[in-house]
Design a protein around this motif. Structure first.
Motif: not given
Length: 349
Positions: A265-292
């Motif tokens: 039920g959590d939703i992955f959202v499009e995430t922009e990240w400059a250093d994609q070669h070394r670091v992977h970042a994925q933003a998501f919003v929980t079904k309770e509305g928390q941003k993580k």
């Protein structure tokens, strides 16, 4: 263990496969019905009455010389076993294929298309789930600078998994999919006695978190981190726990971190990240509305990161500093320092 058992070239002596299906019926009855009656009419009592939800028929048969390239033979065996076990437990669900060749970078469409086609099975035979396996392996057992090689290995398999999902959706959309052996390994396994650096546990944990993030949008229903217990001569680098103490490694703890922080039920959202070669970042919003954010350091380097617009955060992480302990939660502010192969969940305040 003698791994040569899987290389037997002789087929079953009973071409009707009754002997084999009877054997598995006895195994199921032993563990779920308190015992079984053998082929001579003698009852053998056990104390077990476990409830099983799923039963997988054989393992990695596509690598067996007996069935390599021949899903027709395996499908007959699957049907014989499933229909015998279904009589014992009608609620039991059944799992097929356990396809292993992805690790060898091979994808045989005939295996999937034949097995998934209900017209190739005995009428009424249930196919509830198919499984496939994948292990990502760096070039060196002892040099941690090679451990980042596991991440492009994961990138490689993504389109292959997408293809499997497409075939499944086209032929048998009701069937679930499970990568029930997904994990890291090292050169020399299963038999090497050469020790590997402790940071390998963190590299394997980070790689699984990365696979989770990348496969989450592909359509795989279940991911299983392989394997609970390994030890020297039995794939020690695949283990999720310390085989001498039973303590959870970072590979074990990362499963709990992901499970407890990210839910259906959590939703992955499009995430922009400059250093994609070394670091992977994925933003998501929980079904309770928390941003993580799920942040993964894919490198053998210390990397500071900034979350733009965030002044106060709570982070839960696994990295070399947590060792064989559980994830650590603490308050944080920019910059967040990622230790090598660290996995961090960031909750914005």
């Amino acid at each position: 263990m003698d791994w040569g058992y899987s290389q037997m070239v002789d087929r079953l002596r009973d071409l009707t496969m009754t002997e084999t299906s009877d054997y598995y019926a006895r195994v199921l009855s032993w563990y779920s019905k308190g015992g079984f009656t053998d082929e001579y009419g003698k009852f053998h009592s056990s104390k077990y009455r476990y409830n099983f939800d799923y039963w997988e028929v054989l393992n990695e048969v596509d690598l067996s010389p007996t069935m390599m390239g021949q899903p027709e033979y395996y499908t007959r065996l699957y049907d014989a076993v499933v229909n015998k076990l279904h009589v014992i437990d009608f609620n039991l669900k059944f799992v097929g294929m356990a396809y292993a060749s992805l690790t060898l970078h091979k994808l045989d469409s005939h295996w999937f298309k034949y097995f998934l086609n209900s017209s190739n099975h005995v009428t009424g035979t249930p196919i509830d789930m198919i499984t496939f396996h994948y292990y990502y392996v760096p070039a060196s057992r002892t040099d941690p600078t090679t451990f980042p090689e596991m991440f492009p290995e994961i990138d490689y398999v993504i389109p292959l998994v997408k293809q499997i999902i497409d075939w499944k959706n086209e032929i048998a959309p009701h069937v679930l999919t499970d990568m029930n052996e997904l994990g890291s390994d090292l050169p020399g396994d299963p038999s090497s006695m050469v020790p590997f650096p402790e940071i390998y546990w963190n590299a394997g944990a980070a790689a699984f978190a990365y696979a989770f993030a990348k496969l989450g949008g592909v359509g795989v229903d279940v991911l299983g981190h392989s394997q609970m217990v390994g030890y020297p001569t039995q794939y020690p680098a695949v283990s999720l726990v310390n085989w001498t103490t039973g303590a959870p490694t970072a590979k074990f703890s990362v499963v709990g971190l992901l499970k407890n922080q990210i839910s259906l039920g959590d939703i992955f959202v499009e995430t922009e990240w400059a250093d994609q070669h070394r670091v992977h970042a994925q933003a998501f919003v929980t079904k309770e509305g928390q941003k993580k954010f799920l942040i993964i350091n894919k490198s053998y380097q210390i990397i500071p990161v900034d979350i733009v617009g965030a002044s106060s955060m709570t982070i839960t992480f696994i990295d070399p500093s947590t060792g064989f302990g559980p994830p650590v939660t603490e308050k944080a502010s920019n910059p967040i320092v990622l230790l090598p192969f660290g996995v961090v969940i960031i909750q914005l305040s």
